[in-house]
Design a protein around this motif. Structure first.
Motif, mmCIF file in Angstrom:
data_model
loop_
_atom_site.group_PDB
_atom_site.id
_atom_site.type_symbol
_atom_site.label_atom_id
_atom_site.label_comp_id
_atom_site.label_asym_id
_atom_site.label_seq_id
_atom_site.Cartn_x
_atom_site.Cartn_y
_atom_site.Cartn_z
ATOM 1 N N UNK A 120 11.846 32.063 3.334
ATOM 2 C CA UNK A 120 11.640 32.663 4.642
ATOM 3 C C UNK A 120 12.839 33.526 4.998
ATOM 4 N N UNK A 121 12.556 34.619 5.682
ATOM 5 C CA UNK A 121 13.612 35.537 6.088
ATOM 6 C C UNK A 121 13.410 35.905 7.550
ATOM 7 N N UNK A 122 14.502 35.943 8.328
ATOM 8 C CA UNK A 122 14.370 36.297 9.740
ATOM 9 C C UNK A 122 14.237 37.801 9.939
ATOM 10 N N UNK B 109 5.148 24.667 6.533
ATOM 11 C CA UNK B 109 6.365 25.179 5.923
ATOM 12 C C UNK B 109 6.148 26.591 5.365
ATOM 13 N N UNK B 110 4.915 26.967 5.136
ATOM 14 C CA UNK B 110 4.590 28.312 4.653
ATOM 15 C C UNK B 110 4.545 29.351 5.767
ATOM 16 N N UNK B 111 4.716 28.908 7.019
ATOM 17 C CA UNK B 111 4.628 29.816 8.159
ATOM 18 C C UNK B 111 3.220 29.979 8.694
ATOM 19 N N UNK B 112 2.258 29.324 8.083
ATOM 20 C CA UNK B 112 0.864 29.427 8.528
ATOM 21 C C UNK B 112 0.567 28.366 9.592
ATOM 22 N N UNK B 113 -0.514 28.575 10.319
ATOM 23 C CA UNK B 113 -0.994 27.653 11.354
ATOM 24 C C UNK B 113 0.005 27.472 12.491
ATOM 25 N N UNK B 114 0.590 28.567 12.939
ATOM 26 C CA UNK B 114 1.505 28.534 14.085
ATOM 27 C C UNK B 114 0.745 28.045 15.312
ATOM 28 N N UNK B 115 1.319 27.053 15.996
ATOM 29 C CA UNK B 115 0.689 26.467 17.182
ATOM 30 C C UNK B 115 1.746 26.186 18.235
ATOM 31 N N UNK B 116 1.530 26.676 19.457
ATOM 32 C CA UNK B 116 2.424 26.322 20.557
ATOM 33 C C UNK B 116 1.988 24.975 21.113
ATOM 34 N N UNK B 117 2.952 24.081 21.298
ATOM 35 C CA UNK B 117 2.662 22.705 21.684
ATOM 36 C C UNK B 117 3.063 22.373 23.116
ATOM 37 N N UNK B 118 4.294 22.692 23.487
ATOM 38 C CA UNK B 118 4.792 22.339 24.813
ATOM 39 C C UNK B 118 5.443 23.579 25.425
ATOM 40 N N UNK C 99 7.512 34.946 5.645
ATOM 41 C CA UNK C 99 7.460 33.941 4.586
ATOM 42 C C UNK C 99 6.906 34.593 3.324
ATOM 43 N N UNK C 100 7.540 34.325 2.195
ATOM 44 C CA UNK C 100 7.141 34.894 0.913
ATOM 45 C C UNK C 100 6.620 33.780 0.017
#
Length: 167
Positions: free
Chosen positions: A2-4, A111-120, A29-30
């Motif tokens: 991962x790179x910022x 860990x792959x950057x997939x399935x981003x979900x906001x929780x709180x 993410x690569x």
């Protein structure tokens, strides 16, 4: 890997009380097996204050604001499964720019950057993180000037319990 995606720091640079001051707005993410790239967030209109790595056995590493996390494990831990993020997505103070002083949202991804979900949403500060078991994360935080605790089901990516903490 991962790179910022970062912009140049504004006004503040170098080290401060909360760590290195840079402006991470997204991660790329690569996947070396498929030779593909995945963006964590749909746009770069965010500020990622902190990234935390989780395995099924615990919290691996807290990367302070602006420090690129390294995906690694020690001998006792398992493979990193999830990443937690403190993300600023709107101005919540009078400076009219996204900054570490704005209120954050706790989010997660694979860990792959997939399935981003906001929780709180609306977190002022994280006071503590610990795994209850391999699938549940306990988060203690301050929101609306009240200390709270939430339990997150990591597999379902949802908050299953939130309670105020009276001290």
């Amino acid at each position: 890997m991962m790179a910022p995606l970062q912009s140049e720091p504004q006004k503040q640079s170098g080290f401060s009380k909360i760590g290195y001051q840079s402006n991470t707005h997204n991660y790329i993410f690569f996947n070396k097996e498929t030779v593909t790239f995945t963006k964590l967030l749909p746009t770069n209109d965010y500020l990622i204050k902190q990234t935390t790595q989780l395995t099924e056995t615990g919290v691996v590493e807290n990367a302070p604001y602006g420090v690129k996390p390294e995906l690694r494990c020690d001998e006792k831990s398992q493979t990193i499964r999830w990443l937690l993020y403190l993300v600023v997505n709107q101005y919540t103070n009078s400076d009219k720019q996204l900054s570490p002083k704005d209120i954050t949202n706790l989010a997660m991804s694979d860990v792959s950057g997939k399935n981003y979900t906001e929780l709180i949403p609306g977190i002022q500060i994280i006071l503590g993180l610990t795994l209850k078991n391999a699938q549940q994360l306990i988060v203690i935080y301050r929101k609306d000037n009240q200390n709270q605790v939430s339990i997150i089901d990591l597999l379902k990516r949802e908050v299953t319990l939130t309670q105020d903490i009276s001290i």
